[in-house]
Scaffold this motif. Structure first.
Motif, PDB file in Angstrom:
ATOM      1  N   UNK A  56       0.799  -1.217   0.000  1.00 58.76           N
ATOM      2  CA  UNK A  56       0.000   0.000   0.000  1.00 58.76           C
ATOM      3  C   UNK A  56       0.839   1.278   0.000  1.00 58.76           C
ATOM      4  N   UNK A  57       2.155   1.161   0.077  1.00 54.90           N
ATOM      5  CA  UNK A  57       2.997   2.347   0.016  1.00 54.90           C
ATOM      6  C   UNK A  57       3.287   2.705  -1.439  1.00 54.90           C
ATOM      7  N   UNK A  58       3.240   3.988  -1.727  1.00 57.76           N
ATOM      8  CA  UNK A  58       3.586   4.423  -3.082  1.00 57.76           C
ATOM      9  C   UNK A  58       4.899   5.175  -3.118  1.00 57.76           C
ATOM     10  N   UNK A  59       5.353   5.685  -1.957  1.00 56.48           N
ATOM     11  CA  UNK A  59       6.631   6.394  -1.913  1.00 56.48           C
ATOM     12  C   UNK A  59       7.145   6.474  -0.485  1.00 56.48           C
ATOM     13  N   UNK A  60       8.467   6.451  -0.362  1.00 53.98           N
ATOM     14  CA  UNK A  60       9.135   6.631   0.935  1.00 53.98           C
ATOM     15  C   UNK A  60      10.317   7.567   0.717  1.00 53.98           C
ATOM     16  N   UNK A  61      10.398   8.624   1.510  1.00 51.69           N
ATOM     17  CA  UNK A  61      11.531   9.552   1.464  1.00 51.69           C
ATOM     18  C   UNK A  61      12.290   9.456   2.779  1.00 51.69           C
ATOM     19  N   UNK A  62      13.616   9.395   2.687  1.00 52.41           N
ATOM     20  CA  UNK A  62      14.459   9.243   3.878  1.00 52.41           C
ATOM     21  C   UNK A  62      15.549  10.308   3.869  1.00 52.41           C
ATOM     22  N   UNK A  63      15.773  10.918   5.024  1.00 51.27           N
ATOM     23  CA  UNK A  63      16.866  11.875   5.209  1.00 51.27           C
ATOM     24  C   UNK A  63      18.000  11.149   5.922  1.00 51.27           C
ATOM     25  N   UNK A  64      19.205  11.219   5.359  1.00 51.61           N
ATOM     26  CA  UNK A  64      20.360  10.531   5.939  1.00 51.61           C
ATOM     27  C   UNK A  64      21.620  11.364   5.722  1.00 51.61           C
ATOM     28  N   UNK A  65      22.741  10.849   6.242  1.00 49.18           N
ATOM     29  CA  UNK A  65      23.998  11.588   6.144  1.00 49.18           C
ATOM     30  C   UNK A  65      24.496  11.678   4.711  1.00 49.18           C
ATOM     31  N   UNK A  66      24.203  10.671   3.889  1.00 48.23           N
ATOM     32  CA  UNK A  66      24.617  10.683   2.489  1.00 48.23           C
ATOM     33  C   UNK A  66      23.454  10.258   1.609  1.00 48.23           C
ATOM     34  N   UNK A  67      23.503  10.645   0.348  1.00 49.14           N
ATOM     35  CA  UNK A  67      22.424  10.305  -0.569  1.00 49.14           C
ATOM     36  C   UNK A  67      22.384   8.792  -0.825  1.00 49.14           C
ATOM     37  N   UNK A  68      23.564   8.160  -0.852  1.00 48.09           N
ATOM     38  CA  UNK A  68      23.620   6.715  -1.061  1.00 48.09           C
ATOM     39  C   UNK A  68      22.901   5.982   0.077  1.00 48.09           C
ATOM     40  N   UNK A  69      23.154   6.418   1.299  1.00 45.49           N
ATOM     41  CA  UNK A  69      22.515   5.788   2.446  1.00 45.49           C
ATOM     42  C   UNK A  69      21.012   6.066   2.454  1.00 45.49           C
ATOM     43  N   UNK A  70      20.636   7.295   2.125  1.00 40.54           N
ATOM     44  CA  UNK A  70      19.218   7.652   2.090  1.00 40.54           C
ATOM     45  C   UNK A  70      18.480   6.833   1.040  1.00 40.54           C
ATOM     46  N   UNK A  71      19.095   6.656  -0.123  1.00 40.18           N
ATOM     47  CA  UNK A  71      18.466   5.898  -1.202  1.00 40.18           C
ATOM     48  C   UNK A  71      18.308   4.421  -0.814  1.00 40.18           C
ATOM     49  N   UNK A  72      19.337   3.867  -0.178  1.00 40.30           N
ATOM     50  CA  UNK A  72      19.265   2.466   0.230  1.00 40.30           C
ATOM     51  C   UNK A  72      18.151   2.241   1.249  1.00 40.30           C
ATOM     52  N   UNK A  73      18.057   3.123   2.228  1.00 42.32           N
ATOM     53  CA  UNK A  73      17.022   2.970   3.249  1.00 42.32           C
ATOM     54  C   UNK A  73      15.625   3.237   2.689  1.00 42.32           C
ATOM     55  N   UNK A  77      12.738   0.473   3.109  1.00 42.92           N
ATOM     56  CA  UNK A  77      11.497   0.762   3.828  1.00 42.92           C
ATOM     57  C   UNK A  77      10.284   0.605   2.920  1.00 42.92           C
ATOM     58  N   UNK A  78      10.446   0.961   1.643  1.00 45.08           N
ATOM     59  CA  UNK A  78       9.355   0.790   0.684  1.00 45.08           C
ATOM     60  C   UNK A  78       8.994  -0.684   0.548  1.00 45.08           C
ATOM     61  N   UNK A  79      10.004  -1.538   0.457  1.00 44.67           N
ATOM     62  CA  UNK A  79       9.774  -2.976   0.311  1.00 44.67           C
ATOM     63  C   UNK A  79       9.121  -3.551   1.569  1.00 44.67           C
ATOM     64  N   UNK A  80       9.503  -3.062   2.738  1.00 42.78           N
ATOM     65  CA  UNK A  80       8.949  -3.576   3.993  1.00 42.78           C
ATOM     66  C   UNK A  80       7.459  -3.272   4.140  1.00 42.78           C
ATOM     67  N   UNK A  81       6.990  -2.160   3.553  1.00 44.42           N
ATOM     68  CA  UNK A  81       5.561  -1.864   3.585  1.00 44.42           C
ATOM     69  C   UNK A  81       5.164  -0.863   4.647  1.00 44.42           C
ATOM     70  N   UNK A  82       3.861  -0.604   4.726  1.00 39.49           N
ATOM     71  CA  UNK A  82       3.356   0.497   5.532  1.00 39.49           C
ATOM     72  C   UNK A  82       3.465   0.268   7.037  1.00 39.49           C
ATOM     73  N   UNK A  83       3.590  -0.970   7.488  1.00 33.77           N
ATOM     74  CA  UNK A  83       3.674  -1.234   8.928  1.00 33.77           C
ATOM     75  C   UNK A  83       5.122  -1.446   9.365  1.00 33.77           C
TER      76      UNK A  83
END
Length: 252
Positions: A56-73, A77-83
């Motif tokens: 049910x998730x359509x997008x997840x945005x993450x703030x991290x120390x680097x863009x590579x880390x933010x993109x990975x997380x 998180x998107x794959x893990x789902x809304x819960x």
């Protein structure tokens, strides 16, 4: 930094945030996807099923120390789902923003055709027994106050009451484990000294069956099947534990 609305065919800003010595990345299913036979498939794959991601998730945005880390997380998180996604983000103290697919679609529909959405909301109230005139008045006032929230609650069935609460779930789980451990422990105080182990094993199965029956009754399932299923797995777990202990000559 602007965060885009996660809607297919729409390129609009949903929100703006200031960043300092940090990066933000977004993963979603609203840009890269394919339509096959009227069914859309996202480009992100579920590593468990090996198929395109469907939740049910359509997008997840993450703030991290680097863009590579933010993109990975963001992808994780998107794959893990809304819960599980927000739960993991909260556990790790990450700044993560999730958007449900149904809410994203509703937001786009409100922007593209608010009149039709108004009629749709009024019809929901009419079906519940409200007179047409009053239903349209209620829809007018609710949409003026919070259009997306009104549709989320009355059309999609999404509300704060029904939304998953990680802290509440954690406390309930902890309480369940405490009660579950306390029952067999209490048996040790009343069981004969020379037969403590058989007593604990037997009463643990009784407690498991009883809890399985209660859970089945609460969920509207068969009490007998619920009790039998939990008891069966309890017996298997005890048997495997005893087998491992005997193979290695240790108490497990």
């Amino acid at each position: 930094m602007a965060i885009e609305k996660p809607c297919r065919g729409v390129r609009e800003v949903m929100g703006v945030m200031e960043l300092s010595d940090a990066a933000i990345a977004t993963s979603g299913d609203y840009r890269q996807w394919v339509d096959i036979g009227g069914q859309t498939y996202a480009h992100t794959m579920n590593p468990v099923t090996g198929a395109p991601l469907r939740n049910s998730l359509t997008a997840v945005s993450v703030v991290a120390a680097s863009c590579m880390l933010a993109d990975a997380w963001a992808t994780a998180l998107l794959v893990l789902g809304e819960i599980e996604g927000p739960r993991l983000a909260q556990k790790r103290g990450m700044d993560a923003f999730t958007e449900r697919a149904d809410l994203a679609r509703e937001r786009a529909e409100l922007a593209n055709d608010p009149k039709a959405e108004h009629i749709e909301l009024a019809n929901i109230y009419i079906q519940r027994g409200v007179s047409p005139e009053l239903a349209h008045q209620v829809a007018d006032q609710l949409m003026a106050h919070d259009a997306l929230g009104s549709h989320a609650r009355d059309e999609l069935g999404i509300s704060e009451t029904l939304t998953a609460k990680p802290l509440q779930a954690a406390l309930a789980s902890a309480a369940s484990f405490v009660v579950g451990a306390a029952l067999p422990l209490a048996v040790t105080f009343i069981a004969p000294t020379d037969s403590v182990v058989p007593w604990i094993c037997g009463m643990s199965l009784v407690f498991l069956g009883s809890l399985g029956a209660v859970a089945a009754r609460a969920g509207g399932a068969s009490v007998v099947i619920g009790a039998w299923r939990v008891t069966l797995w309890g017996v298997l777990a005890m048997g495997i534990t005893a087998l491992v202990g005997s193979l290695f000559g240790a108490v497990v």
